[in-house]
Design an enzyme around this catalytic site. Structure first.
Site, PDB file in Angstrom:
ATOM      1  N   GLU A 175     -21.852  30.751  -9.435  1.00  0.00           N
ATOM      2  CA  GLU A 175     -22.496  30.340  -7.937  1.00  0.00           C
ATOM      3  C   GLU A 175     -24.092  30.731  -7.978  1.00  0.00           C
ATOM      4  OE1 GLU A 175     -20.206  30.980  -4.784  1.00  0.00           O
ATOM      5  OE2 GLU A 175     -18.147  30.423  -5.964  1.00  0.00           O
ATOM      6  N   PHE A 196     -15.936  24.150 -16.596  1.00  0.00           N
ATOM      7  CA  PHE A 196     -15.931  25.702 -16.182  1.00  0.00           C
ATOM      8  C   PHE A 196     -15.555  25.163 -14.775  1.00  0.00           C
ATOM      9  CE2 PHE A 196     -19.739  26.479 -18.967  1.00  0.00           C
ATOM     10  CZ  PHE A 196     -18.787  27.476 -19.776  1.00  0.00           C
ATOM     11  N   ILE A 197     -14.409  24.496 -14.531  1.00  0.00           N
ATOM     12  CA  ILE A 197     -14.045  24.210 -13.185  1.00  0.00           C
ATOM     13  C   ILE A 197     -12.945  25.292 -12.683  1.00  0.00           C
ATOM     14  CG2 ILE A 197     -13.338  22.463 -11.401  1.00  0.00           C
ATOM     15  CD1 ILE A 197     -16.073  21.847 -12.866  1.00  0.00           C
ATOM     16  N   THR A 198     -13.203  26.315 -11.728  1.00  0.00           N
ATOM     17  CA  THR A 198     -12.174  26.987 -11.517  1.00  0.00           C
ATOM     18  C   THR A 198     -10.953  26.315 -10.598  1.00  0.00           C
ATOM     19  OG1 THR A 198     -14.062  28.670 -10.881  1.00  0.00           O
ATOM     20  CG2 THR A 198     -11.850  29.002  -9.824  1.00  0.00           C
ATOM     21  N   ALA A 258     -15.928  20.408  -8.316  1.00  0.00           N
ATOM     22  CA  ALA A 258     -16.123  19.895 -10.067  1.00  0.00           C
ATOM     23  C   ALA A 258     -17.846  19.476  -9.782  1.00  0.00           C
ATOM     24  CB  ALA A 258     -15.431  18.969 -10.430  1.00  0.00           C
ATOM     25  N   LEU A 259     -18.447  20.330 -10.203  1.00  0.00           N
ATOM     26  CA  LEU A 259     -19.868  19.974 -10.192  1.00  0.00           C
ATOM     27  C   LEU A 259     -20.462  20.041 -11.543  1.00  0.00           C
ATOM     28  CD1 LEU A 259     -22.671  19.235  -8.419  1.00  0.00           C
ATOM     29  CD2 LEU A 259     -22.848  21.604  -8.123  1.00  0.00           C
TER      30      LEU A 259
HETATM   31  C1  LIG Z   1     -15.326  31.546 -14.959  1.00  0.00           C
HETATM   32  C2  LIG Z   1     -16.430  30.385 -14.342  1.00  0.00           C
HETATM   33  C3  LIG Z   1     -15.803  29.532 -13.407  1.00  0.00           C
HETATM   34  C4  LIG Z   1     -16.773  28.570 -12.979  1.00  0.00           C
HETATM   35  N1  LIG Z   1     -16.396  28.051 -11.636  1.00  0.00           N
HETATM   36  C5  LIG Z   1     -17.002  26.628 -11.479  1.00  0.00           C
HETATM   37  C6  LIG Z   1     -16.497  25.792 -10.435  1.00  0.00           C
HETATM   38  O1  LIG Z   1     -15.479  25.874  -9.816  1.00  0.00           O
HETATM   39  N2  LIG Z   1     -17.179  24.601 -10.477  1.00  0.00           N
HETATM   40  C7  LIG Z   1     -18.377  24.513 -10.781  1.00  0.00           C
HETATM   41  O2  LIG Z   1     -18.775  23.140 -10.605  1.00  0.00           O
HETATM   42  N3  LIG Z   1     -19.168  25.228 -11.617  1.00  0.00           N
HETATM   43  C8  LIG Z   1     -18.278  26.380 -12.191  1.00  0.00           C
HETATM   44  N4  LIG Z   1     -18.735  27.381 -12.854  1.00  0.00           N
HETATM   45  C9  LIG Z   1     -20.058  27.249 -13.609  1.00  0.00           C
HETATM   46  C10 LIG Z   1     -21.176  28.100 -13.007  1.00  0.00           C
HETATM   47  O3  LIG Z   1     -21.433  27.806 -12.028  1.00  0.00           O
HETATM   48  C11 LIG Z   1     -22.264  27.707 -14.252  1.00  0.00           C
HETATM   49  O4  LIG Z   1     -21.578  28.312 -15.577  1.00  0.00           O
HETATM   50  C12 LIG Z   1     -23.714  28.358 -13.783  1.00  0.00           C
HETATM   51  O5  LIG Z   1     -24.372  27.757 -12.741  1.00  0.00           O
HETATM   52  C13 LIG Z   1     -24.592  28.316 -15.369  1.00  0.00           C
HETATM   53  O6  LIG Z   1     -24.487  27.054 -15.590  1.00  0.00           O
HETATM   54  P1  LIG Z   1     -24.578  26.992 -17.259  1.00  0.00           P
HETATM   55  O7  LIG Z   1     -23.310  27.961 -17.741  1.00  0.00           O
HETATM   56  O8  LIG Z   1     -24.701  25.829 -17.512  1.00  0.00           O
HETATM   57  O9  LIG Z   1     -25.910  28.087 -17.689  1.00  0.00           O
HETATM   58  P2  LIG Z   1     -27.449  27.237 -18.086  1.00  0.00           P
HETATM   59  O10 LIG Z   1     -27.915  26.662 -16.831  1.00  0.00           O
HETATM   60  O11 LIG Z   1     -27.563  26.514 -19.426  1.00  0.00           O
HETATM   61  O12 LIG Z   1     -28.119  28.613 -18.141  1.00  0.00           O
HETATM   62  C14 LIG Z   1     -28.210  29.486 -19.386  1.00  0.00           C
HETATM   63  C15 LIG Z   1     -29.213  30.520 -19.273  1.00  0.00           C
HETATM   64  O13 LIG Z   1     -30.357  30.253 -19.068  1.00  0.00           O
HETATM   65  C16 LIG Z   1     -30.869  30.733 -17.710  1.00  0.00           C
HETATM   66  N5  LIG Z   1     -31.553  29.829 -16.972  1.00  0.00           N
HETATM   67  C17 LIG Z   1     -31.483  28.326 -16.788  1.00  0.00           C
HETATM   68  N6  LIG Z   1     -32.416  27.975 -16.017  1.00  0.00           N
HETATM   69  C18 LIG Z   1     -33.449  28.725 -16.077  1.00  0.00           C
HETATM   70  C19 LIG Z   1     -34.593  28.728 -15.507  1.00  0.00           C
HETATM   71  N7  LIG Z   1     -35.140  27.724 -14.815  1.00  0.00           N
HETATM   72  N8  LIG Z   1     -35.229  30.006 -15.584  1.00  0.00           N
HETATM   73  C20 LIG Z   1     -35.065  30.886 -16.126  1.00  0.00           C
HETATM   74  N9  LIG Z   1     -33.849  31.090 -16.645  1.00  0.00           N
HETATM   75  C21 LIG Z   1     -32.950  29.784 -16.689  1.00  0.00           C
HETATM   76  C22 LIG Z   1     -29.569  30.966 -16.892  1.00  0.00           C
HETATM   77  O14 LIG Z   1     -29.796  31.886 -16.138  1.00  0.00           O
HETATM   78  C23 LIG Z   1     -28.440  31.358 -18.073  1.00  0.00           C
HETATM   79  O15 LIG Z   1     -28.798  32.896 -18.240  1.00  0.00           O
HETATM   80  C24 LIG Z   1     -17.900  28.245 -13.443  1.00  0.00           C
HETATM   81  C25 LIG Z   1     -18.409  28.997 -14.438  1.00  0.00           C
HETATM   82  C26 LIG Z   1     -17.519  30.160 -14.931  1.00  0.00           C
HETATM   83  C27 LIG Z   1     -18.011  30.679 -16.194  1.00  0.00           C
END
Ligand SMILES: Cc1cc2nc3c(=O)[nH]c(=O)nc-3n(C[C@H](O)[C@H](O)[C@H](O)COP(=O)(O)OP(=O)(O)OC[C@H]3O[C@@H](n4cnc5c(N)ncnc54)[C@H](O)[C@@H]3O)c2cc1C
Length: 388
Positions: free
Chosen positions: A363, A159-161, A127-128
């Site tokens: 990831e 979004f925690i798997t 959970a990050l």
């Molecule tokens: C089904 C699923 C399972 C998941 N499982 C886990 C889990 O087990 N544990 C956990 O901790 N997280 C989990 N996540 C979270 C996942 O790691 C995040 O969704 C991911 O890191 C993207 O973060 P965000 O959704 O907040 O998008 P944001 O960070 O808000 O990004 C939105 C968009 O902006 C782009 N963007 C962001 N910053 C920049 C930049 N500096 N330059 C250019 N473009 C940028 C991104 O690439 C994206 O296209 C999961 C997500 C999903 C959908």
């Protein structure tokens, strides 16, 4: 330079391939039907049953050190196995594993968390991510405030798997605001019965992650994983291990899907000829194969670096970026080759299409992989032509 698999690697590859054909592929039509009707594709009891049969073949704890009863086959063998397992969409993994960072448990925590997780008695989640911090993980806001020999956690994760199924979470919270996230975040092992709860998030995939809510959750000091304020590095280690693994899974899915397209194109006749005789179809098949092979070698290279105990972060980002895009291209072409049939729920193609879309997001999104790769080049951490 030797690109061939060793005798042992070939044996393992063939054994897993046979296992997937015998034990998992026969379940595929049931999985599709169950999911269509809103049930889990495969029951937990059935998974345990198949894991027990895999254990008899030696596939238990493939990354788990021998001292915990694992086979500890190493990154290269793991890569080969992941490619084979991903040839089926049946949601299955070999048993006997635990998150890489759980090995930082102290002796007492090992008994309560690590060993029961390896034995399949407990289930963890990582959970990050928070509503305001995904790609920008260093911006997490969840606070942990010290109260005697406990820490009080407040905040939300998203979004925690496995967040709905887990009975404990590895939770990252800010323990020193002054030091900022990198030096002031700690990872806590937090049992569900300490007071957090979760809500299912509906996604376009067949399984849903969860939102986790923490309101004055009291966590004993002894539940800190690793070092106080050492959490951010642990989080990055967890994420880093998954990146090249996604590229391996991409190879397995894409190969299986492409094989289906090849076979379908040879039997589907339009205008008096099988569509496989049309150049438009042949080029989709050829481009897909080229892209699959490129990912295979990128993924194996990243795994090989890990096997050599070398820094594989740059190679992992390259493999993840290429692999997750490759599998989306290939599945899209496979769907196109199947025409209307590809769009139905009779075949797994539309399921893959929905599932692999995620791989460009979690990831580390595509954009974050590009950011890492270009930063390493621009700052001179990696020099062109010196990737070996
Ligand atoms: C089904 C699923 C399972 C998941 N499982 C886990 C889990 O087990 N544990 C956990 O901790 N997280 C989990 N996540 C979270 C996942 O790691 C995040 O969704 C991911 O890191 C993207 O973060 P965000 O959704 O907040 O998008 P944001 O960070 O808000 O990004 C939105 C968009 O902006 C782009 N963007 C962001 N910053 C920049 C930049 N500096 N330059 C250019 N473009 C940028 C991104 O690439 C994206 O296209 C999961 C997500 C999903 C959908």
């Amino acid at each position: 330079m030797d690109f061939s698999l060793t005798y042992e690697q070939k044996m393992v590859q063939q054994t897993v391939r046979d296992f997937v054909k015998k034990e998992l592929m026969p379940l595929e039509s049931d999985v599709l039907r169950n999911e269509r009707e809103g049930r889990p594709g495969i029951k937990a009891g059935k998974i345990r049953e198949i894991q027990a049969r895999a254990k008899e073949l030696g596939f238990w704890g493939i990354n788990t050190p021998e001292e915990y009863g694992g086979a500890n086959l190493g990154p290269l063998m793991t890569a080969v196995i992941s490619m084979e397992l991903a040839r089926t969409f049946v949601p299955f993994a070999f048993g006997g594993t635990a998150d890489n960072i759980l090995y930082y448990c102290n002796e007492e925590q090992k008994q309560r968390y690590l060993l029961p997780t390896i034995n399949g008695e407990r289930r963890s989640c990582f959970a990050l991510t928070e509503p305001g911090a995904g790609s920008d993980a260093a911006n997490i806001q969840m606070r942990a405030i010290k109260d005697g020999d406990h820490w009080i956690l407040n905040g939300e994760k998203v979004f925690i798997t496995n967040g709905n199924e887990a009975d404990f979470a590895m939770v990252f919270a800010v323990t020193d605001v002054e030091k900022g996230a990198r030096g002031g975040v700690t990872c806590f092992l937090v049992d569900r019965d300490m007071g957090w709860h979760s809500d299912y998030i509906h996604t376009m995939g067949e399984w849903g992650p969860a939102s986790l809510y923490f309101e004055n959750v009291r966590v004993p000091e002894k539940n800190i994983l690793g070092q106080l304020h050492g959490g951010f590095d642990l989080g990055m280690q967890w994420i880093g291990a998954g990146r090249w693994a996604i590229a391996c899974r991409a190879v397995g899915v894409a190969e299986r899907a492409l094989q289906m397209a090849i076979e379908y194109s040879q039997t589907r006749v339009t205008f008096g000829k099988p569509i496989s005789e049309r150049q438009a179809i042949q080029w989709m098949i050829a481009d897909s194969h080229v892209e699959i092979e490129a990912t295979r070698w990128l993924a194996l290279h990243a795994a090989w670096l890990a096997e050599q105990k070398q820094d594989n972060r740059h190679a992992s980002s390259i493999a993840k970026l290429h692999g997750s895009n490759m599998v989306n291209h290939v599945v899209d072409r496979v769907l196109q080759i199947h025409g209307g049939m590809g769009y139905t729920k009779e075949l797994p193609v539309e399921r893959w299409y929905r599932e692999v879309r995620l791989w460009r997001i979690f990831e580390g999104t595509d954009e974050i992989q590009r950011f890492i790769i270009s930063r390493n080049l621009l700052r001179g951490h990696v020099k062109l032509g010196e990737s070996l």
